[in-house]
Design a protein around this motif. Structure first.
Motif, PDB file in Angstrom:
ATOM      1  N   ASP A  33      -8.312  -0.086  -7.292  1.00  0.00           N
ATOM      2  CA  ASP A  33      -9.417   0.549  -7.005  1.00  0.00           C
ATOM      3  C   ASP A  33     -10.168   1.589  -8.328  1.00  0.00           C
ATOM      4  OD1 ASP A  33      -8.178   2.910  -7.219  1.00  0.00           O
ATOM      5  OD2 ASP A  33      -8.128   3.304  -4.682  1.00  0.00           O
ATOM      6  N   SER A  38      -9.743  -6.610  -5.204  1.00  0.00           N
ATOM      7  CA  SER A  38     -10.250  -4.919  -5.522  1.00  0.00           C
ATOM      8  C   SER A  38     -11.197  -4.992  -3.849  1.00  0.00           C
ATOM      9  CB  SER A  38     -11.167  -4.662  -6.576  1.00  0.00           C
ATOM     10  OG  SER A  38     -11.399  -3.391  -6.428  1.00  0.00           O
ATOM     11  N   ASP A  81     -13.371  -3.257  -4.475  1.00  0.00           N
ATOM     12  CA  ASP A  81     -15.089  -2.687  -5.223  1.00  0.00           C
ATOM     13  C   ASP A  81     -15.273  -3.677  -6.203  1.00  0.00           C
ATOM     14  OD1 ASP A  81     -16.462  -1.923  -6.842  1.00  0.00           O
ATOM     15  OD2 ASP A  81     -15.189   0.316  -6.795  1.00  0.00           O
ATOM     16  N   THR A 108      -3.580   2.431  -7.223  1.00  0.00           N
ATOM     17  CA  THR A 108      -4.789   2.543  -5.989  1.00  0.00           C
ATOM     18  C   THR A 108      -4.657   4.256  -6.530  1.00  0.00           C
ATOM     19  OG1 THR A 108      -3.405   1.666  -4.355  1.00  0.00           O
ATOM     20  CG2 THR A 108      -5.413   0.340  -5.413  1.00  0.00           C
TER      21      THR A 108
END
Length: 420
Positions: A230, A258, A260, A319
């Motif tokens: 992340d 991910s 993102d 993360t």
């Protein structure tokens, strides 16, 4: 290309574990060693490795000399790695526990173990430490290392690692022929009970071929890592984690997951730039071109689903709260949490072995440990009272199976008792 979860799952296929076209050649090599012994080993050394050796075994004095003359920093690094591996494995070793006097298990070390240590493209003292140390902690009496012959002799770091662990014999022979020698025995190399250690497809196929004659640890495929990241991760560090796996082999597989999308794009751009300056550029570029996957997952649960589907050799969670994933990730060889537990630390010094299941076999197999060098058996010594409580049920089942002597064996012990 960045895949979404479904796109990845729709096209995802694991690498074929073994090239079946090699079967006939491997079978021929193994059978030739079985029949011709040392003579075949010398011939295969010249044919495959282009090396002529005077003797197959490396004298113990050379192991000592390699240790004594090794660079101080490297020697100390190998010693620290050995100590950490030894101490961790000792902490998880199975012990006899006679909690139930009537039924319990006892453990014994395997008598004789063979360790394959790869050579050729590079030397791997870490493989010695990550395998032979486990056998030593288990109490294996005779530990044998085989490794491909080199024109300038077996790497000094490998010999030094063998000395540190206390390996009993080191032989200059590699490939399928070395696996056959360990399985069947030759004039110089005695037959072992189990063979462990990573190798190329020839080694993997040979281990499969001789399985049953001896035990093996696993059929290893190309190395692999899957990462969940992340925005809190160090992108530069993650990029090198990917490159570290890719440099193993052109078929090494790397996955980055991910939620993102922009983070994945940033990472992909960095990987492209770093690849152009990589010292193992051709290998890295081929691996990333053919076997690298960036996957945009919709949420936490999709990340976990993907990791369990891939079931990778190495899984890295970088993360904000990596420990949240632990209860949800079930099928990985080894799980690395946080930025200070890169997969590379596991390769060398963390403590658990780096010999791990590949090619989705983590769904049913675990990484190598000290306990893989132990055998166990149960001990059953029932009291008269327990026997009286159970023999009738056993005799009834025996009668149903029409195994009447089984039934009689059970009931005869109760003659003189009321057992109508």
């Amino acid at each position: 290309m960045i895949y979404n979860t479904q796109q990845f799952l729709d096209q995802y296929q694991t690498t074929a574990q073994l090239d079946t076209r090699l079967h006939e050649q491997i079978a021929t090599i193994c059978e030739t060693v079985k029949q011709q012994g040392d003579r075949a080993l010398y011939q295969y050394n010249e044919q495959f490795d282009r090396v002529t050796v005077e003797t197959l075994e490396v004298p113990q004095a050379q192991l000592q000399q390699a240790y004594d003359t090794l660079d101080d920093d490297l020697r100390q690094a190998l010693e620290l790695s050995y100590t950490r591996i030894r101490d961790y494995q000792a902490s998880i070793r199975y012990q006899n526990q006679q909690s139930n006097k009537e039924m319990y298990e006892v453990y014994h070390p395997i008598e004789r173990v063979g360790v394959y240590v790869p050579g050729g493209k590079a030397s791997y003292p870490s493989t010695v430490l990550m395998t032979a140390t486990l056998a030593k902690v288990a109490g294996v009496k005779d530990i044998v290392v085989v490794t491909p012959p080199q024109k300038n002799g077996v790497a000094q770091s490998v010999l030094a690692a063998c000395h540190i662990v206390g390996v009993d014999h080191v032989y200059q022979v590699g490939g399928a022929q070395s696996i056959a020698a360990l399985a069947y025995g030759t004039e110089t190399i005695s037959k072992v009970d189990k063979i462990v250690g990573p190798g190329n497809q020839y080694v993997a196929y040979a281990k499969k071929y001789v399985y049953g004659e001896v035990g093996i640890d696993q059929i290893a495929g190309p190395s692999e890592i899957a990462l969940i990241i992340d925005k809190t991760c160090d992108v530069e560090a993650v990029a090198y984690d990917v490159l570290a796996q890719a440099e193993h082999d052109e078929m090494a597989r790397t996955y980055v997951i991910s939620t993102d999308q922009s983070l994945l794009e940033q990472l992909e751009n960095r990987l492209e730039a770093l690849t152009t300056t990589s010292e193992r550029q051709e290998i890295v570029a081929a691996s990333l071109r053919d076997y690298h996957y960036a996957i945009h997952a919709e949420d936490f649960h999709a990340c976990c689903r993907l990791m369990n589907e891939i079931a990778p050799e190495h899984a890295s969670i970088q993360t904000a709260q990596p420990e949240k994933f632990v209860p949800h990730i079930h099928y990985v060889g080894s799980l690395f949490l946080g930025g200070y537990a890169p997969e590379a630390i596991g390769d060398y010094i963390a403590g658990p072995s780096h010999v791990l299941p590949t090619n989705r076999t983590a769904r049913f197999q675990h990484g190598l440990s000290v306990n893989d060098f132990l055998t166990k058996h149960t001990v059953i010594q029932l009291s008269q009272e327990t026997y009286q409580q159970t023999y009738r049920a056993a005799a009834t089942i025996a009668q149903d199976e029409q195994l009447y002597n089984h039934q009689q064996s059970l009931t005869v012990r109760m003659r003189g008792e009321q057992n109508d």
